[in-house]
Design an enzyme around this catalytic site. Structure first.
Site, PDB file in Angstrom:
ATOM      1  N   VAL A  32      55.043  41.859  72.714  1.00 27.64           N
ATOM      2  CA  VAL A  32      55.833  43.427  72.681  1.00 27.64           C
ATOM      3  C   VAL A  32      56.238  43.130  71.497  1.00 27.64           C
ATOM      4  O   VAL A  32      56.957  42.074  70.999  1.00 27.64           O
ATOM      5  CB  VAL A  32      56.756  43.410  74.094  1.00 27.64           C
ATOM      6  CG1 VAL A  32      56.876  45.173  73.581  1.00 27.64           C
ATOM      7  CG2 VAL A  32      55.909  43.685  75.421  1.00 27.64           C
TER       8      VAL A  32
ATOM      9  N   LEU B 143      50.883  48.420  75.129  1.00 29.62           N
ATOM     10  CA  LEU B 143      49.713  48.344  74.641  1.00 29.62           C
ATOM     11  C   LEU B 143      49.067  47.335  75.620  1.00 29.62           C
ATOM     12  O   LEU B 143      49.718  46.027  75.507  1.00 29.62           O
ATOM     13  CB  LEU B 143      49.024  48.253  73.623  1.00 29.62           C
ATOM     14  CG  LEU B 143      49.200  49.848  72.553  1.00 29.62           C
ATOM     15  CD1 LEU B 143      48.921  49.358  71.469  1.00 29.62           C
ATOM     16  CD2 LEU B 143      48.379  50.842  73.615  1.00 29.62           C
TER      17      LEU B 143
ATOM     18  N   HIS C  65      59.299  49.628  63.756  1.00 25.50           N
ATOM     19  CA  HIS C  65      60.522  49.444  64.935  1.00 25.50           C
ATOM     20  C   HIS C  65      61.933  49.510  64.568  1.00 25.50           C
ATOM     21  O   HIS C  65      62.001  48.854  63.218  1.00 25.50           O
ATOM     22  CB  HIS C  65      60.213  48.228  65.512  1.00 25.50           C
ATOM     23  CG  HIS C  65      61.491  47.352  66.377  1.00 25.50           C
ATOM     24  ND1 HIS C  65      61.358  47.771  68.131  1.00 25.50           N
ATOM     25  CD2 HIS C  65      62.191  46.433  66.747  1.00 25.50           C
ATOM     26  CE1 HIS C  65      61.786  48.041  68.629  1.00 25.50           C
ATOM     27  NE2 HIS C  65      63.016  46.124  68.033  1.00 25.50           N
TER      28      HIS C  65
HETATM   29  C1  GAR Z   1      61.307  55.184  65.297  1.00 28.19           C
HETATM   30  O1  GAR Z   1      62.900  55.228  64.957  1.00 28.19           O
HETATM   31  C2  GAR Z   1      60.805  54.071  66.007  1.00 28.19           C
HETATM   32  O2  GAR Z   1      60.769  53.064  64.945  1.00 28.19           O
HETATM   33  C3  GAR Z   1      60.318  54.445  67.313  1.00 28.19           C
HETATM   34  O3  GAR Z   1      61.108  55.672  67.492  1.00 28.19           O
HETATM   35  C4  GAR Z   1      61.409  56.141  67.185  1.00 28.19           C
HETATM   36  C5  GAR Z   1      60.640  57.855  67.309  1.00 28.19           C
HETATM   37  O4  GAR Z   1      61.364  58.381  66.420  1.00 28.19           O
HETATM   38  N1  GAR Z   1      60.339  53.335  68.093  1.00 28.19           N
HETATM   39  C6  GAR Z   1      59.880  52.382  68.508  1.00 28.19           C
HETATM   40  O5  GAR Z   1      61.848  52.052  68.982  1.00 28.19           O
HETATM   41  C7  GAR Z   1      59.609  51.039  68.936  1.00 28.19           C
HETATM   42  N2  GAR Z   1      59.806  49.884  69.951  1.00 28.19           N
HETATM   43  P1  GAR Z   1      59.914  60.053  65.979  1.00 28.19           P
HETATM   44  O6  GAR Z   1      59.476  60.084  67.128  1.00 28.19           O
HETATM   45  O7  GAR Z   1      61.020  60.304  65.390  1.00 28.19           O
HETATM   46  O8  GAR Z   1      59.085  59.505  65.080  1.00 28.19           O
END
Ligand code: GAR
Length: 190
Positions: free
Chosen positions: A146, A95, A111
């Site tokens: 970030v 963002l 995260h």
């Molecule tokens: C989750 O594990 C979240 O922690 C990660 O993406 C996945 C989404 O899963 N986020 C990141 O890596 C952000 N940097 P989902 O779509 O099944 O909720």
């Protein structure tokens, strides 16, 4: 008292969105979702939101000439539902500082690592590659950097011998699905 509104932004599978929906149904999370926004037209999260009868908006970044323009459109869409907080649930976009400044301490992110370790979009693979014995989950407020900002919740997840990216990600997800709704509820309660 009307329930506080949250806006949820997703890019992928939307299992965290599903966990939030479940917590709302079970009244462990006292909120309503005003809108689900995705930057990915193919995100399964959109299907989950539609099945739950929640207004959904897809904003395809390819239709915008800059990050700032995309974020202005995002802000407009989100603003219509007047959310108390914005919940990033697997939203794989950085963002712009302008967007983040508009919502101080009102944007939450989850995260799949123990920040500040393994920031970025390949946190699970990076943890495996480094051979750490423990990784985990972090819920934090979003600031202008970030994967950064005041930490609200953290929980370790052990890395097991023979873990693949999939098996480790599955165990991380199980923890995410429990701690994210809890953290959101705590923030809404102030
Ligand atoms: C989750 O594990 C979240 O922690 C990660 O993406 C996945 C989404 O899963 N986020 C990141 O890596 C952000 N940097 P989902 O779509 O099944 O909720």
């Amino acid at each position: 008292m009307p329930l506080p509104t949250i806006a949820v932004c997703c890019s992928g599978q939307g299992t965290n969105l599903q966990a939030i929906l479940r917590a709302i149904r079970r009244r462990r999370l006292k909120a309503r979702i005003g809108v689900v926004v995705s930057d990915n037209p193919k995100a399964y999260a959109i299907v989950r939101a539609m099945k739950a009868g929640i207004p959904t908006v897809v904003l395809d970044p390819r239709g915008f000439s800059s990050r700032e323009r995309f974020d202005r459109a995002l802000s407009k869409v989100i603003g219509r539902s007047r959310p108390r907080i914005i919940v990033l649930a697997g939203f794989m976009r950085i963002l712009s500082p302008g967007f983040v400044r508009r919502y101080p301490r009102r944007i939450l992110n989850i995260h799949p690592a123990l920040l500040p370790a393994f920031s970025g979009c390949r946190a699970v693979a990076d943890a495996l590659r480094h051979g750490v014995k423990v990784t985990g989950v972090t819920v934090h407020f979003v600031d202008e950097k970030v994967d950064h900002g005041p930490i609200l919740a953290q929980e370790p997840v052990p890395v097991r011998p023979g873990d693949t990216e999939q098996t480790l990600a599955d165990r991380i997800h199980r923890v995410e699905h429990r701690i994210y709704p809890e953290a959101i509820q705590r923030v809404l309660k102030g």
